[in-house]
Design an enzyme around this catalytic site. Structure first.
Site, PDB file in Angstrom:
ATOM      1  N   PHE A  97     -18.094  -0.426 -54.654  1.00 28.76           N
ATOM      2  CA  PHE A  97     -16.733  -0.022 -55.048  1.00 28.76           C
ATOM      3  C   PHE A  97     -16.221   1.190 -54.263  1.00 28.76           C
ATOM      4  O   PHE A  97     -15.703   2.160 -54.846  1.00 28.76           O
ATOM      5  CB  PHE A  97     -16.644   0.299 -56.549  1.00 28.76           C
ATOM      6  CG  PHE A  97     -16.851  -0.872 -57.477  1.00 28.76           C
ATOM      7  CD1 PHE A  97     -16.814  -2.173 -57.018  1.00 28.76           C
ATOM      8  CD2 PHE A  97     -17.060  -0.671 -58.847  1.00 28.76           C
ATOM      9  CE1 PHE A  97     -17.002  -3.252 -57.881  1.00 28.76           C
ATOM     10  CE2 PHE A  97     -17.244  -1.736 -59.717  1.00 28.76           C
ATOM     11  CZ  PHE A  97     -17.217  -3.017 -59.221  1.00 28.76           C
ATOM     12  N   ASN A 148     -18.468 -13.988 -58.759  1.00 28.48           N
ATOM     13  CA  ASN A 148     -18.724 -12.899 -57.819  1.00 28.48           C
ATOM     14  C   ASN A 148     -19.904 -13.302 -56.917  1.00 28.48           C
ATOM     15  O   ASN A 148     -20.328 -14.453 -56.927  1.00 28.48           O
ATOM     16  CB  ASN A 148     -19.048 -11.622 -58.618  1.00 28.48           C
ATOM     17  CG  ASN A 148     -18.536 -10.379 -57.901  1.00 28.48           C
ATOM     18  OD1 ASN A 148     -18.758 -10.226 -56.700  1.00 28.48           O
ATOM     19  ND2 ASN A 148     -17.865  -9.508 -58.616  1.00 28.48           N
ATOM     20  N   SER A 154     -20.002  -7.263 -60.317  1.00 31.94           N
ATOM     21  CA  SER A 154     -20.497  -6.827 -59.014  1.00 31.94           C
ATOM     22  C   SER A 154     -21.955  -6.413 -59.168  1.00 31.94           C
ATOM     23  O   SER A 154     -22.307  -5.678 -60.092  1.00 31.94           O
ATOM     24  CB  SER A 154     -19.673  -5.646 -58.510  1.00 31.94           C
ATOM     25  OG  SER A 154     -20.366  -5.063 -57.420  1.00 31.94           O
ATOM     26  N   THR A 187     -23.122  -2.063 -58.466  1.00 30.49           N
ATOM     27  CA  THR A 187     -22.905  -0.880 -59.309  1.00 30.49           C
ATOM     28  C   THR A 187     -23.912  -0.972 -60.446  1.00 30.49           C
ATOM     29  O   THR A 187     -23.921  -1.968 -61.184  1.00 30.49           O
ATOM     30  CB  THR A 187     -21.451  -0.853 -59.849  1.00 30.49           C
ATOM     31  OG1 THR A 187     -20.577  -0.721 -58.737  1.00 30.49           O
ATOM     32  CG2 THR A 187     -21.212   0.299 -60.806  1.00 30.49           C
TER      33      THR A 187
HETATM   34  C1  LIG Z   1     -17.704  -7.427 -48.245  1.00 33.32           C
HETATM   35  C2  LIG Z   1     -17.355  -7.942 -49.616  1.00 33.32           C
HETATM   36  C3  LIG Z   1     -16.775  -7.078 -50.536  1.00 33.32           C
HETATM   37  C4  LIG Z   1     -16.462  -7.548 -51.815  1.00 33.32           C
HETATM   38  N1  LIG Z   1     -15.885  -6.693 -52.710  1.00 33.32           N
HETATM   39  C5  LIG Z   1     -15.550  -7.146 -53.939  1.00 33.32           C
HETATM   40  C6  LIG Z   1     -14.925  -6.289 -54.873  1.00 33.32           C
HETATM   41  O1  LIG Z   1     -14.638  -5.121 -54.588  1.00 33.32           O
HETATM   42  N2  LIG Z   1     -14.636  -6.791 -56.107  1.00 33.32           N
HETATM   43  C7  LIG Z   1     -14.912  -8.086 -56.469  1.00 33.32           C
HETATM   44  O2  LIG Z   1     -14.611  -8.481 -57.597  1.00 33.32           O
HETATM   45  N3  LIG Z   1     -15.478  -8.931 -55.591  1.00 33.32           N
HETATM   46  C8  LIG Z   1     -15.806  -8.495 -54.349  1.00 33.32           C
HETATM   47  N4  LIG Z   1     -16.393  -9.351 -53.460  1.00 33.32           N
HETATM   48  C9  LIG Z   1     -16.693 -10.733 -53.891  1.00 33.32           C
HETATM   49  C10 LIG Z   1     -15.583 -11.716 -53.501  1.00 33.32           C
HETATM   50  O3  LIG Z   1     -14.375 -11.413 -54.131  1.00 33.32           O
HETATM   51  C11 LIG Z   1     -15.997 -13.156 -53.876  1.00 33.32           C
HETATM   52  O4  LIG Z   1     -16.113 -13.244 -55.286  1.00 33.32           O
HETATM   53  C12 LIG Z   1     -17.320 -13.574 -53.256  1.00 33.32           C
HETATM   54  O5  LIG Z   1     -17.433 -13.098 -51.941  1.00 33.32           O
HETATM   55  C13 LIG Z   1     -17.465 -15.099 -53.223  1.00 33.32           C
HETATM   56  O6  LIG Z   1     -16.447 -15.684 -52.439  1.00 33.32           O
HETATM   57  P1  LIG Z   1     -16.705 -16.193 -50.928  1.00 33.32           P
HETATM   58  O7  LIG Z   1     -17.968 -17.016 -50.939  1.00 33.32           O
HETATM   59  O8  LIG Z   1     -15.452 -16.938 -50.560  1.00 33.32           O
HETATM   60  O9  LIG Z   1     -16.891 -14.971 -50.108  1.00 33.32           O
HETATM   61  C14 LIG Z   1     -16.725  -8.911 -52.163  1.00 33.32           C
HETATM   62  C15 LIG Z   1     -17.283  -9.757 -51.208  1.00 33.32           C
HETATM   63  C16 LIG Z   1     -17.596  -9.304 -49.954  1.00 33.32           C
HETATM   64  C17 LIG Z   1     -18.197 -10.266 -48.955  1.00 33.32           C
END
Ligand SMILES: Cc1cc2nc3c(=O)[nH]c(=O)nc-3n(C[C@H](O)[C@H](O)[C@H](O)COP(=O)(O)O)c2cc1C
Length: 336
Positions: free
Chosen positions: A115, A246, A175, A178
């Protein structure tokens, strides 16, 4: 083809530096002129969800634009909605770097960002400055320094501050980066959290005569029984939506690779089937009483269609944009 060439160069850089560099370039005034010329607006195919009308089903997942600095750019890409954050009441630096790792052969990313963000006040300023007229969601979390037993307060502070500036609020209790955050998904902590945020939502609704829906973002590492418990609570408290999922702490899909040793949340293709399983269980339990926003490993049109067939009303993308570029997003929007 053009994106894959650029990607080769960008992938030579450190992932976090290339992320910031790319977004800063794309957001520059010169690039905006170029983008306006080449990215023609996509006709909207409106979808109703959480009482809001979305221009299309494809959204930007949280984490890509944590501070709301690139809203206009993501809007031009065609996203039907943009989820900003995760943002916390106070600014914080996040975990030590390096904290993002790419695994190109698996179209995956591991992150342990923790975060990092400039705080909710800064995000509000950026939302006010943006010209975006589409749907904005703000994903909120707790500060690292806040003990888990006091964390509800952080969510309530964020809801109160952001209420007038967002179309929906996403509560991030999933997440993995954290400490103890995921404990908020279980038992009495979850019950208390939902009760308090619903009370705050009611209070804000009355104060501003505006109803802002609240979605809960959950982890893919829950057991079937835990998902069933969560579903029952979501129905009981009339939560407006659930975002599944997530990133995962399960690295079994990359167990033969040296990246397996990196700790953090895994996203991208290896997450796809896990997130689909969660969506299936949710759909069966929720019986359409709470809409599902599907996210995790969408790397093709078929993968996006599968999430919708399993019961997701909207979808979100993160890793798919990193690996396949803006054209992929536009392809999804046009074909879904
Ligand atoms: C570098 C990075 C940072 C992320 N930061 C957050 C975040 O701050 N809050 C959150 O809810 N999800 C966060 N995610 C998760 C994404 O929102 C998503 O739920 C997850 O990557 C699965 O989707 P994808 O397979 O399309 O990447 C993050 C993902 C990545 C790769």
């Amino acid at each position: 083809m053009f994106y894959y060439l650029i990607r080769k160069l960008l992938f030579l850089m450190d992932p976090e530096k290339s992320h910031i560099f790319t977004l800063k370039c794309l957001n520059s005034k010169h690039m905006q002129i170029f983008i306006n010329l080449f990215l023609k607006p996509i006709p909207s195919i409106p979808v109703k969800c959480m009482g809001l009308v979305f221009p299309n089903k494809v959204g930007l997942a949280a984490g890509m634009d944590k501070n709301g600095e690139y809203i206009n750019f993501f809007n031009k890409l065609g996203f039907g909605f943009i989820e900003l954050g995760t943002v916390t009441p106070l600014p914080q630096v996040g975990n030590l770097k390096p904290r993002i790792f790419r695994i190109p052969s698996k179209e995956a990313i591991i992150n342990k960002m923790g975060f990092n963000n400039l705080g909710i006040e800064n995000l509000i300023c950026n939302i006010k400055k943006s010209k975006f007229k589409g749907i904005i969601g703000v994903n909120i979390g707790k500060n690292t320094q806040t003990p888990i037993e006091n964390s509800i307060n952080d969510y309530l502070i964020c809801i109160e501050k952001i209420y007038c500036y967002t179309d929906y609020i996403a509560i991030n209790i999933s997440s993995p980066n954290t400490k103890n955050l995921r404990n908020l998904q279980y038992g009495i902590l979850f019950n208390n959290l939902l009760e308090n945020i619903k009370t705050k939502q009611k209070e804000m609704h009355q104060k501003y005569s505006k109803y802002v829906p609240i979605a809960i973002k959950i982890s893919p590492d829950l057991s079937k029984n835990e998902i069933i418990d969560i579903s029952n609570q979501l129905i009981k408290f009339k939560i407006d939506a659930v975002i599944a999922t997530n990133t995962t702490l399960d690295h079994s899909k990359i167990y033969k690779m040296q990246e397996n040793r990196i700790t953090g949340g895994l996203s991208g293709f290896p997450l796809q089937s896990k997130s689909n399983t969660v969506i299936s269980i949710l759909y069966k339990q929720l019986k359409k009483k709470v809409p599902i926003i599907g996210v995790g490993g969408i790397n093709s049109l078929n993968a996006a269609k599968e999430k919708i067939q399993l019961g997701a009303e909207l979808i979100q993308i993160y890793s798919g944009l990193v690996y396949h570029g803006p054209k992929f997003i536009r392809h999804l929007i046009k074909k879904l």
